[in-house]
Design an enzyme around this catalytic site. Structure first.
Site, mmCIF file in Angstrom:
data_model
loop_
_atom_site.group_PDB
_atom_site.id
_atom_site.type_symbol
_atom_site.label_atom_id
_atom_site.label_comp_id
_atom_site.label_asym_id
_atom_site.label_seq_id
_atom_site.Cartn_x
_atom_site.Cartn_y
_atom_site.Cartn_z
ATOM 1 N N HIS A 1 0.820 -1.197 0.000
ATOM 2 C CA HIS A 1 0.000 0.000 0.000
ATOM 3 C C HIS A 1 0.863 1.260 0.000
ATOM 4 O O HIS A 1 2.072 1.201 0.242
ATOM 5 C CB HIS A 1 -0.932 0.011 1.216
ATOM 6 C CG HIS A 1 -2.113 -0.892 1.072
ATOM 7 N ND1 HIS A 1 -2.018 -2.254 1.244
ATOM 8 C CD2 HIS A 1 -3.416 -0.637 0.759
ATOM 9 C CE1 HIS A 1 -3.222 -2.801 1.057
ATOM 10 N NE2 HIS A 1 -4.075 -1.845 0.757
ATOM 11 N N LYS B 1 -0.710 4.916 4.495
ATOM 12 C CA LYS B 1 -1.728 4.048 5.103
ATOM 13 C C LYS B 1 -1.442 3.897 6.597
ATOM 14 O O LYS B 1 -0.313 3.628 7.013
ATOM 15 C CB LYS B 1 -1.749 2.686 4.422
ATOM 16 C CG LYS B 1 -2.865 1.786 4.939
ATOM 17 C CD LYS B 1 -3.051 0.560 4.067
ATOM 18 C CE LYS B 1 -4.104 -0.376 4.635
ATOM 19 N NZ LYS B 1 -5.412 0.285 4.805
#
Length: 260
Positions: A150, A154
């Site tokens: 990600h 995040k």
């Protein structure tokens, strides 16, 4: 008939996509937005119509919204979802970070109120299908590891999608010890997180958005299932499915795949 919607976390990237989705969807109207700590509650400051109520704290929210779309923060999502259910608003939750115990409590509250909702670790159809396929494969390939990748901003790790994938796999995977029983980590945590023997590895890098690989290994062969989300707009297909179906639910459902 028009369904009224509140978007929580509307100032974020996913929240903005959700606002656009509601505005573009026939039969739905944006009636309120919420983001904690706003310095202004004037709709024009956020390019919103004057009839959209803007709230900066849960305590201030007074709305006739029927659906609550949540893309906030892991630290806020439990309180947000509780608020929505207690006030008779169907929750559609895309924020990750809820614990198993919190989900159980929210399901009990939803049942008590007779109010349906959806909590989805991922609204991307490719991710939903990855989880479905991974569960099917795990019955034949019990040796498995998960890698999720990600963007660097995040907040939680592992991703809700990766953790949900591991839980689904665990439902059918025979309990056993995979790998070397005498394995030694010369660098702490190098083997990743451990969910009932399923290793999960979290990557956080700029340039990535949301990606997951599930790696299965067997004697003389391997299987890899991978999904990639390159743009946040990909998640809106699932959000649209959720808002279309949530008013017809009588309980809080975990996982978009359970309403497809």
């Amino acid at each position: 008939m028009t369904t009224k919607v509140l978007v929580a976390g509307f100032t974020g990237a996913m929240g903005q996509k959700a606002v656009n989705l509601v505005n573009e969807s026939d039969g739905f109207v944006l009636t309120a937005v919420f983001a904690a700590g706003l310095t202004s509650t004037t709709p024009a400051d956020y390019d919103l119509p004057a009839n959209v109520a803007v709230f900066s704290s849960l305590a201030d929210i007074e709305t006739d919204a029927e659906i609550w779309i949540d893309f906030t923060l892991p630290s806020a999502v439990y309180a947000d979802t509780t608020f929505a259910i207690e006030h008779g608003i169907h929750p559609v939750i895309g924020t990750t970070g809820l614990t198993d115990d919190q989900e159980t409590e929210l399901q009990a509250l939803s049942k008590e109120k007779g109010l349906g909702g959806i909590i989805a670790p991922n609204f991307g159809m490719s991710a939903v299908l990855l989880m479905k396929f991974a569960k099917e494969a795990a019955a034949y390939f019990p040796d498995v590891e998960i890698i999720e990748m990600h963007h660097g901003d995040k907040a939680d790790a592992p991703s809700g999608t990766a953790l949900s994938t591991a839980k689904l796999i665990d439902e059918v995977r025979p309990a056993h010890k995979q790998g070397n029983e005498n394995e030694t980590e010369t660098l702490a945590n190098v083997r990743g997180g451990d969910y009932n023997g399923i290793r999960i590895h979290a990557v956080r890098l700029p340039g990535y958005l949301a990606h997951e690989q599930v790696l299965f290994g067997g004697p003389g062969e391997a299987l890899t299932i991978r999904q990639d989300s390159f743009d946040r707009s990909s998640f809106m297909t699932g959000v649209k499915v959720a808002i279309d179906k949530v008013s017809g639910l009588s309980e809080l459902v975990i996982g978009l795949e359970n309403v497809l």
